[in-house]
Design a protein around this motif. Structure first.
Motif, PDB file in Angstrom:
ATOM      1  N   THR A  45       0.993  -1.149  -0.210  1.00  0.00           N
ATOM      2  CA  THR A  45       0.111  -0.095  -0.086  1.00  0.00           C
ATOM      3  C   THR A  45       0.796   1.208   0.100  1.00  0.00           C
ATOM      4  OG1 THR A  45      -0.168  -0.165   2.444  1.00  0.00           O
ATOM      5  CG2 THR A  45      -1.946  -1.074   1.053  1.00  0.00           C
ATOM      6  N   LEU A  46       1.973   1.180   0.560  1.00  0.00           N
ATOM      7  CA  LEU A  46       2.986   2.506   0.526  1.00  0.00           C
ATOM      8  C   LEU A  46       3.286   2.568  -0.780  1.00  0.00           C
ATOM      9  CD1 LEU A  46       4.356   4.428   2.483  1.00  0.00           C
ATOM     10  CD2 LEU A  46       6.448   2.735   2.522  1.00  0.00           C
ATOM     11  N   LEU A  47       3.758   1.611  -1.640  1.00  0.00           N
ATOM     12  CA  LEU A  47       4.209   1.676  -2.883  1.00  0.00           C
ATOM     13  C   LEU A  47       3.057   2.209  -3.870  1.00  0.00           C
ATOM     14  CD1 LEU A  47       6.330  -1.658  -3.347  1.00  0.00           C
ATOM     15  CD2 LEU A  47       7.166   1.017  -3.282  1.00  0.00           C
ATOM     16  N   PRO A  72      -7.040   7.238  -3.224  1.00  0.00           N
ATOM     17  CA  PRO A  72      -7.435   7.025  -1.723  1.00  0.00           C
ATOM     18  C   PRO A  72      -6.156   6.894  -0.935  1.00  0.00           C
ATOM     19  CG  PRO A  72      -7.758   5.290  -3.459  1.00  0.00           C
ATOM     20  CD  PRO A  72      -7.216   6.442  -4.062  1.00  0.00           C
ATOM     21  N   GLU A  73      -6.397   7.102   0.466  1.00  0.00           N
ATOM     22  CA  GLU A  73      -5.496   6.946   1.468  1.00  0.00           C
ATOM     23  C   GLU A  73      -5.226   5.444   1.791  1.00  0.00           C
ATOM     24  OE1 GLU A  73      -3.187   8.888   3.108  1.00  0.00           O
ATOM     25  OE2 GLU A  73      -3.517  10.614   1.842  1.00  0.00           O
ATOM     26  N   LEU A  74      -4.551   4.782   1.024  1.00  0.00           N
ATOM     27  CA  LEU A  74      -4.688   3.318   1.414  1.00  0.00           C
ATOM     28  C   LEU A  74      -3.474   2.669   2.417  1.00  0.00           C
ATOM     29  CD1 LEU A  74      -4.312   1.615  -2.272  1.00  0.00           C
ATOM     30  CD2 LEU A  74      -6.418   1.781  -0.545  1.00  0.00           C
ATOM     31  N   LEU A  76     -10.192   8.549   9.540  1.00  0.00           N
ATOM     32  CA  LEU A  76      -9.416   9.276   8.421  1.00  0.00           C
ATOM     33  C   LEU A  76      -9.725  10.703   8.288  1.00  0.00           C
ATOM     34  CD1 LEU A  76     -10.070   6.278   5.878  1.00  0.00           C
ATOM     35  CD2 LEU A  76      -7.969   6.980   7.139  1.00  0.00           C
ATOM     36  N   GLU A  77     -10.817  11.273   8.501  1.00  0.00           N
ATOM     37  CA  GLU A  77     -11.072  12.660   8.420  1.00  0.00           C
ATOM     38  C   GLU A  77     -10.229  13.412   9.437  1.00  0.00           C
ATOM     39  OE1 GLU A  77     -12.214  14.968   6.785  1.00  0.00           O
ATOM     40  OE2 GLU A  77     -13.365  13.919   5.517  1.00  0.00           O
ATOM     41  N   THR A  93     -12.427   6.953   0.934  1.00  0.00           N
ATOM     42  CA  THR A  93     -11.437   5.884   1.150  1.00  0.00           C
ATOM     43  C   THR A  93     -12.187   4.834   2.019  1.00  0.00           C
ATOM     44  OG1 THR A  93      -9.565   7.191   0.889  1.00  0.00           O
ATOM     45  CG2 THR A  93      -9.216   5.603   2.350  1.00  0.00           C
ATOM     46  N   ALA A  94     -13.233   5.342   2.851  1.00  0.00           N
ATOM     47  CA  ALA A  94     -13.632   4.417   4.287  1.00  0.00           C
ATOM     48  C   ALA A  94     -14.554   3.509   3.494  1.00  0.00           C
ATOM     49  CB  ALA A  94     -14.253   5.437   5.171  1.00  0.00           C
ATOM     50  N   LEU A  95     -15.035   3.645   2.288  1.00  0.00           N
ATOM     51  CA  LEU A  95     -15.889   2.974   1.521  1.00  0.00           C
ATOM     52  C   LEU A  95     -15.257   1.726   1.120  1.00  0.00           C
ATOM     53  CD1 LEU A  95     -18.068   5.451  -0.359  1.00  0.00           C
ATOM     54  CD2 LEU A  95     -18.738   4.206   1.586  1.00  0.00           C
TER      55      LEU A  95
END
Length: 189
Positions: A44-46, A61-63, A136-137, A166-168
């Motif tokens: 996920t970082l990559l 999205p903030e994975l 996440l917010e 992203t939460a979805l």
């Protein structure tokens, strides 16, 4: 006189209270392997560091944050606040942003996940999504405040819209990250 016959004895009433089965069947999964946690965080970082065009970059999205939140919730023995801090530093260095903004945000996210872990796990999926969106917010707000204090500016109006989107992905993330545990549970039977 003939003694009165007693009526046949009826069985005792059955317990009609709550079921003794666990609320969440995921609680029966074996603990995740440390190598799997590390690999998922690196992947996920990559993905988060993969360059995108200026059109799509604000909607990414903030994975990393979502994966960190998942592992802090479901594997707190392995992933915690220090992991969030280190991942945040890597994100800051890789993005060339103000050093510490993602570190602070991911530390707050990991702390929030640890603090509310039992609630998140016991909620139905739609409530988990709402709770994840709020965390996440909080993460996005921390990055935003550090960026504003250092003289930066808001890059896009999508900045505060992306965390709920992203939460979805939370149900899909749960399914994918429990893959190794489910496989191990099936191989035991």
């Amino acid at each position: 006189m003939k003694p009165a016959s007693l009526p046949p004895r009826s069985p005792p009433p059955r317990f009609s209270g709550p079921s003794l089965q666990p609320i969440n069947p995921n609680l029966l999964l074996p603990p995740p392997k440390l190598w799997f946690i590390t690999v998922t965080l690196l992947i996920t970082l990559l993905i988060d560091l993969f360059p995108l065009s200026d059109t799509f970059a604000p909607w990414r999205p903030e994975l990393v944050a979502l994966t960190l939140l998942y592992w802090c919730t479901w594997a707190p023995r392995f992933v915690g606040v220090s992991t969030g801090f280190l991942l945040g530093l890597v994100m800051d260095v890789a993005n060339g942003s103000v050093l510490g903004q993602h570190a602070l945000a991911y530390t707050l996210l990991a702390f929030g996940a640890d603090y509310f872990r039992r609630r998140i796990v016991s909620f139905p999926m739609w409530q988990q999504i709402v709770f994840v969106a709020l965390l996440l917010e909080l993460c996005a707000l921390a990055v935003f405040l550090v960026r504003m204090m250092s003289g930066g500016e808001l890059s896009s109006a999508a900045y505060f819209i992306v965390p709920p989107l992203t939460a979805l992905l939370w149900p899909l993330m749960q399914f994918l990250l429990q893959w190794q545990q489910r496989r191990a549970a099936l191989s035991e039977h």
